[in-house]
Write an enzyme that holds these catalytic residues in place. Structure first.
Site, mmCIF file in Angstrom:
data_model
loop_
_atom_site.group_PDB
_atom_site.id
_atom_site.type_symbol
_atom_site.label_atom_id
_atom_site.label_comp_id
_atom_site.label_asym_id
_atom_site.label_seq_id
_atom_site.Cartn_x
_atom_site.Cartn_y
_atom_site.Cartn_z
ATOM 1 N N SER A 143 0.475 -0.693 -0.149
ATOM 2 C CA SER A 143 -0.330 0.149 0.107
ATOM 3 C C SER A 143 0.906 1.690 0.090
ATOM 4 C CB SER A 143 -0.677 0.229 1.236
ATOM 5 O OG SER A 143 -0.777 0.096 2.721
ATOM 6 N N ASP B 77 -3.830 7.705 8.381
ATOM 7 C CA ASP B 77 -4.022 6.732 9.200
ATOM 8 C C ASP B 77 -2.600 6.021 10.247
ATOM 9 O OD1 ASP B 77 -3.429 4.882 7.519
ATOM 10 O OD2 ASP B 77 -4.735 4.573 6.124
ATOM 11 N N HIS C 19 -0.294 4.691 7.352
ATOM 12 C CA HIS C 19 0.099 5.254 6.634
ATOM 13 C C HIS C 19 0.388 6.784 6.453
ATOM 14 C CE1 HIS C 19 -2.331 2.099 4.804
ATOM 15 N NE2 HIS C 19 -1.892 1.387 3.682
#
Length: 341
Positions: free
Chosen positions: A40, A316, A319
């Site tokens: 991610s 978050d 990240h």
């Protein structure tokens, strides 16, 4: 006019335009393209159509992206793959290969194959229901066939002069390893991940890749998901998680230093994500941040998103914000350019 002839002429014109764009771009940049593989940190939207919970194509994700729209990037704006592509002089936005709106014009300068929640260990994407590394390699094979149709004989040059950016290991250590502790020690599991990294490099090398930027993991014990655990009143970094990440990163860095002898004509660079980010976490105000322990959004401590994500190190629970990436990227790009040129 004969419609078959008209179609042929239009196709030739389109291919000529794409090829001309590639030639002009290649003259203005040291690198032809960027290809991103892994997790991610680099994913720009490949999970959007997958039946997985590991996706973020909804508000408030992407609120600082162009047009304020969620694209499937795991952050408030651009992610690390976008920023590195821009820093290397390629393009400011790296599209996801699985984006239905992807155009042929995007192909010669690179795309993203990474999948949020993925990892080197096959168990990792099975747990998160996302694209495995093998899935990403299969997508790259599919991409190369399309690229050949777009730029023809220039396809090999695009691939051999492109930077292959890899981010993997974060989810293996955080998600898969706890389920494998009966099989592996921290030493043997990190060794296994290094073997998987070598296998990934070989697969890409065999398909024409020659320039590799291989990223270490983040300081996993300092992510908001770790510092905001129950009972951690002072929001201290979790030492065991950081020790595990450090062990893997040291082995990965050593691999990158020595792997060049195995692959003739290839160039390698290790990308340290751990220390630059940890420096910001330990002294956020020096870089203009006000909070390095909480995420701006989508965590138990920030159910209502913060007003200004640029003041937060993290978006978050796992990240960094776009500004965090922008803060650490210049020195990384400066290191990559001479090593991979």
């Amino acid at each position: 006019m004969n419609f078959s002839l008209l179609s042929t002429m239009l196709l030739a014109l389109a291919l000529s335009s794409v090829s001309s764009f590639y030639v002009v771009h290649a003259q203005n940049s040291s690198f032809s393209a960027l290809f991103a593989f892994g997790d991610s940190i680099l994913d720009t939207g490949n999970n959007n159509l997958l039946p997985t919970l590991s996706k973020c194509n909804f508000f408030p994700y992407g609120r600082n992206f162009i047009g304020g729209r969620p694209t499937g990037r795991f952050g408030n704006g651009r992610v690390f793959s976008d920023i590195i592509a821009e820093g290397l002089g390629i393009k400011p936005i790296l599209p996801a290969y699985r984006d239905p709106s992807l155009s042929n014009n995007d192909l010669p300068t690179g795309v993203c194959f990474a999948s949020g929640g993925s990892g080197l260990d096959d168990r990792t994407p099975r747990i998160t229901a996302v694209l495995s590394i093998q899935d990403q390699l299969n997508d790259f094979k599919d991409y190369t066939a399309k690229l050949n149709g777009v730029v023809g004989s220039q396809a090999n040059a695009v691939i051999s002069n492109a930077v292959f950016l890899i981010s993997a290991g974060n989810n293996d250590l955080a998600i898969a390893f706890p389920t494998r502790m009966g099989q592996y020690t921290v030493f043997s599991y990190t060794d296994l991940l290094i073997t998987y990294t070598q296998n990934l490099v070989k697969s890409l090398y065999d398909m024409g890749a020659r320039k590799f930027a291989i990223m270490g993991t983040l300081p996993l014990g300092c992510l908001p998901g770790a510092t905001n655990t129950f009972g951690n009143v002072l929001k201290m970094c979790q030492v065991p998680a950081n020790q595990l990440a450090t062990m893997f990163n040291q082995k990965l860095s050593a691999l990158v230093d020595n792997i060049g002898t195995q692959f003739a004509g290839a160039k390698f660079a290790y990308v340290d994500m751990y220390n630059p980010l940890l420096n910001i976490i330990n002294n956020p105000m020096a870089s203009g941040f006000i909070d390095a322990r909480d995420g701006c959004c989508c965590t138990p401590t920030s159910i209502v998103p913060c007003l200004d994500a640029s003041r937060y190190v993290f978006w978050d629970i796992a990240h960094p914000t776009e500004r965090s990436y922008l803060t650490i990227a210049p020195s990384i790009v400066a290191d990559l350019k001479p090593k991979l040129a």
